[in-house]
Design an enzyme around this catalytic site. Structure first.
Site, short mmCIF file in Angstrom:
data_model
loop_
_atom_site.label_atom_id
_atom_site.label_comp_id
_atom_site.label_asym_id
_atom_site.label_seq_id
_atom_site.Cartn_x
_atom_site.Cartn_y
_atom_site.Cartn_z
N ASP A 47 0.82 -1.20 0.00
CA ASP A 47 0.00 0.00 0.00
C ASP A 47 0.86 1.26 0.00
OD1 ASP A 47 -2.09 -1.75 0.24
OD2 ASP A 47 -2.80 -1.00 2.18
N HIS A 190 3.95 -1.96 3.39
CA HIS A 190 3.87 -0.56 2.97
C HIS A 190 5.21 -0.09 2.40
CE1 HIS A 190 0.59 -1.24 5.80
NE2 HIS A 190 -0.04 -0.25 5.19
#
Length: 240
Positions: A47, A190
C-alpha cells in the site's frame, strides 16, 4: 444544555457513518476478500506507493526472487511517478486503487469518495492502459456508502497486517511474517514512509525483512501470486 444533545447527536451520526460501518462491513460483508485460494499460495500486497525512494528497491527485491505481487497505489502519486507504475506492470504485478489521496473514507462525503475512486481509476488506466479491478480503502476504513460506490471493484483487505509503517515494529518483522505464511494468506506491507502516521525509514527495514523472508520462502516452496491469477474467497481476518 441543547448543545450537549447536539454534540452527542453529531458524534453518534459520525460514528454510525464511519467507525460502526467499518466494523460491521469487516465482520459481516461477504464482498470483502481476505484470503486467496490455492495450496501453498500467498498474496503479497503493498500500500501507499509509488514512492520515489523505496518502490524501485522493492521492485528489485521482488524481481530478484521472481515474485509477483499486488500494489494498491495512490492516484496522485501515480501522476507524479508514472514510470514506477509502468515498471510494476512490466514486471507482471497487479495494480489496484488506494484512493487518489491517502485519506480515510471516514472523512469523505459520498461525492468525495466517488471522486477519489474515479480519479484513481482514470490515472491508473492512463498509465497502464488497463482498468484496475481491485480496491483497498486506506487503513481499511469504510463508510456507509463505500460498498455501493465501489461496486464493480473487488474490495480486498488482508489476512495479516504487520504495522511495518513503524520502525519500532521492524525488529521482529521477519519472524512475524514467517509465522503468518499459511496457505491463502494475504499480507499487507507498505512501501512509503511519507503517509500520515508512518516513519520515513520504515520501508527500508520492511524491504530488508522481505528480502530475507522471500529467501526463506523459496526453500519452503511457498508460491506467491498476484490477485488476478487466483480464485478469491472470503474468510475471517487473522489477528483482527
Amino acid at each position: 444544555m441543547n448543545w450537549i444533545y447536539i454534540t452527542l447527536l453529531v458524534v453518534l451520526m459520525f460514528s454510525t457513518y464511519s467507525v460502526i460501518s467499518t466494523v460491521y462491513i469487516r465482520k459481516r460483508n461477504d464482498r470483502i476478500t481476505r484470503r486467496v485460494n490455492g495450496p501453498g499460495a500467498i498474496a503479497l500486497t503493498f500500500d501507499d506507493g509509488p514512492d520515489p525512494m523505496y518502490t524501485g528497491q522493492l521492485l528489485d527485491v521482488l524481481s530478484k526472487h521472481g515474485v509477483k505481487a499486488t500494489f494498491f497505489v495512490v492516484g496522485s502519486k501515480v501522476e507524479k511517478y508514472p514510470e514506477l507504475v509502468r515498471r510494476m506492470k512490466r514486471d507482471g504485478h497487479t495494480i489496484g486503487i488506494h484512493h487518489y489521496t491517502h485519506v480515510s473514507s471516514w472523512f469523505l462525503t459520498p461525492f468525495q469518495l466517488k471522486k477519489q475512486l474515479e480519479q484513481s481509476h482514470m490515472v491508473i488506466e492512463q498509465v497502464t492502459h488497463e482498468k484496475p479491478i481491485y480496491y483497498r480503502p486506506p487503513w481499511g476504513h469504510f463508510n456507509v456508502f463505500t460498498l455501493w460506490l465501489s461496486r464493480g471493484y473487488e474490495v480486498v483487505l488482508w489476512s495479516h497486517i504487520f504495522q511495518d509503517w513503524k520502525v519500532k515494529s521492524s525488529g521482529d518483522l521477519l519472524e512475524r511474517m514467517k509465522e503468518a505464511d499459511h496457505d491463502g494468506s494475504i499480507f499487507v506491507l507498505h512501501d512509503s514512509g511519507t503517509t500520515f502516521g508512518a516513519d520515513e525509514k520504515a520501508p527500508h527495514y520492511m524491504i530488508e525483512s522481505l528480502d530475507a523472508f522471500l529467501e526463506d520462502a523459496s526453500e519452503k516452496q511457498i508460491r506467491f501470486t498476484p490477485l488476478p491469477n487466483t480464485g478469491l474467497k472470503e474468510q475471517a481476518v487473522y489477528g483482527q
